[in-house]
Enzyme design. Structure first.
Site, PDB file in Angstrom:
ATOM      1  N   GLU A  98      27.649  30.454  42.135  1.00 15.73           N
ATOM      2  CA  GLU A  98      28.912  30.426  42.859  1.00 15.73           C
ATOM      3  C   GLU A  98      30.014  30.170  41.845  1.00 15.73           C
ATOM      4  O   GLU A  98      29.825  29.401  40.904  1.00 15.73           O
ATOM      5  CB  GLU A  98      28.945  29.303  43.904  1.00 15.73           C
ATOM      6  CG  GLU A  98      28.075  29.549  45.121  1.00 15.73           C
ATOM      7  CD  GLU A  98      26.648  29.062  44.935  1.00 15.73           C
ATOM      8  OE1 GLU A  98      25.792  29.433  45.748  1.00 15.73           O
ATOM      9  OE2 GLU A  98      26.380  28.323  43.959  1.00 15.73           O
ATOM     10  N   ASN A 132      38.864  31.330  39.709  1.00 16.96           N
ATOM     11  CA  ASN A 132      38.393  31.261  38.323  1.00 16.96           C
ATOM     12  C   ASN A 132      38.099  32.671  37.789  1.00 16.96           C
ATOM     13  O   ASN A 132      36.956  33.082  37.604  1.00 16.96           O
ATOM     14  CB  ASN A 132      37.156  30.363  38.203  1.00 16.96           C
ATOM     15  CG  ASN A 132      36.847  30.011  36.761  1.00 16.96           C
ATOM     16  OD1 ASN A 132      37.360  30.626  35.827  1.00 16.96           O
ATOM     17  ND2 ASN A 132      35.999  29.017  36.578  1.00 16.96           N
ATOM     18  N   TYR A 185      31.039  36.590  33.783  1.00 12.95           N
ATOM     19  CA  TYR A 185      29.804  36.891  34.516  1.00 12.95           C
ATOM     20  C   TYR A 185      29.618  38.395  34.697  1.00 12.95           C
ATOM     21  O   TYR A 185      28.501  38.903  34.614  1.00 12.95           O
ATOM     22  CB  TYR A 185      29.794  36.181  35.874  1.00 12.95           C
ATOM     23  CG  TYR A 185      29.865  34.675  35.771  1.00 12.95           C
ATOM     24  CD1 TYR A 185      29.184  33.969  34.767  1.00 12.95           C
ATOM     25  CD2 TYR A 185      30.638  33.934  36.650  1.00 12.95           C
ATOM     26  CE1 TYR A 185      29.269  32.593  34.667  1.00 12.95           C
ATOM     27  CE2 TYR A 185      30.723  32.552  36.566  1.00 12.95           C
ATOM     28  CZ  TYR A 185      30.034  31.887  35.574  1.00 12.95           C
ATOM     29  OH  TYR A 185      30.106  30.519  35.483  1.00 12.95           O
TER      30      TYR A 185
END
Length: 149
Positions: free
Chosen positions: A107, A112, A119
């Site tokens: 998560e 962000n 990621y």
């Protein structure tokens, strides 16, 4: 020359890990949580990133059967922007692959964007939203995941 090492977190690292935790999160974990994770949770794997033996980052994950869930990842603010988070995350992914994991998820706060970009470099894609996930401000979390096996 700085010596960069990623290794398994030990109880003796927790003081320094707490410095990273407090500097990185508005709702930091308490020491006892890290102690429990590395001594009692058979599914937990935690690693520290050190420079010249000083802990400047850490990552944790739970591995259950062939699924891995990143619990936390943080780099000390003064060391951010140097791709150390990528090194640490890549290391965690390699560990997961070595354990036979086929899916990895995490998560991340909707705000962000820097973490989300990182990621995505590893192939993670958004898979859903957890409403009001973060207790400090009720911010939503994006669930991101990737097939790695």
């Amino acid at each position: 020359m700085a010596e960069l090492v990623i290794r398994k977190m030990e109880l003796s690292d927790i003081n320094q890990v707490m410095s990273v935790e407090i500097a990185s999160f508005s709702s930091p974990w308490q020491e006892y949580i890290f102690e429990q994770e590395i001594t009692q949770n058979q599914h937990a794997y935690y690693y520290v990133l050190t420079i010249n033996q000083k802990v400047i980052g850490y990552v944790g994950m739970w591995v259950v059967l062939d699924d891995a869930q990143i619990t936390n990842i943080a780099i000390m603010p003064g060391y951010r922007g140097n791709k150390l988070g990528e090194k640490l995350f890549g290391f965690a992914m390699q560990q997961a692959v070595g354990m036979g994991v086929s899916r990895l998820s995490l998560e991340v706060r909707v705000t962000n964007i820097v973490a989300q970009r990182m990621y995505r470099k590893f192939g993670l894609v958004p898979g859903g939203v957890r409403k009001n996930y973060y207790t400090d401000n009720n911010e939503d979390a994006i669930v991101m995941w990737v097939n790695i096996g």
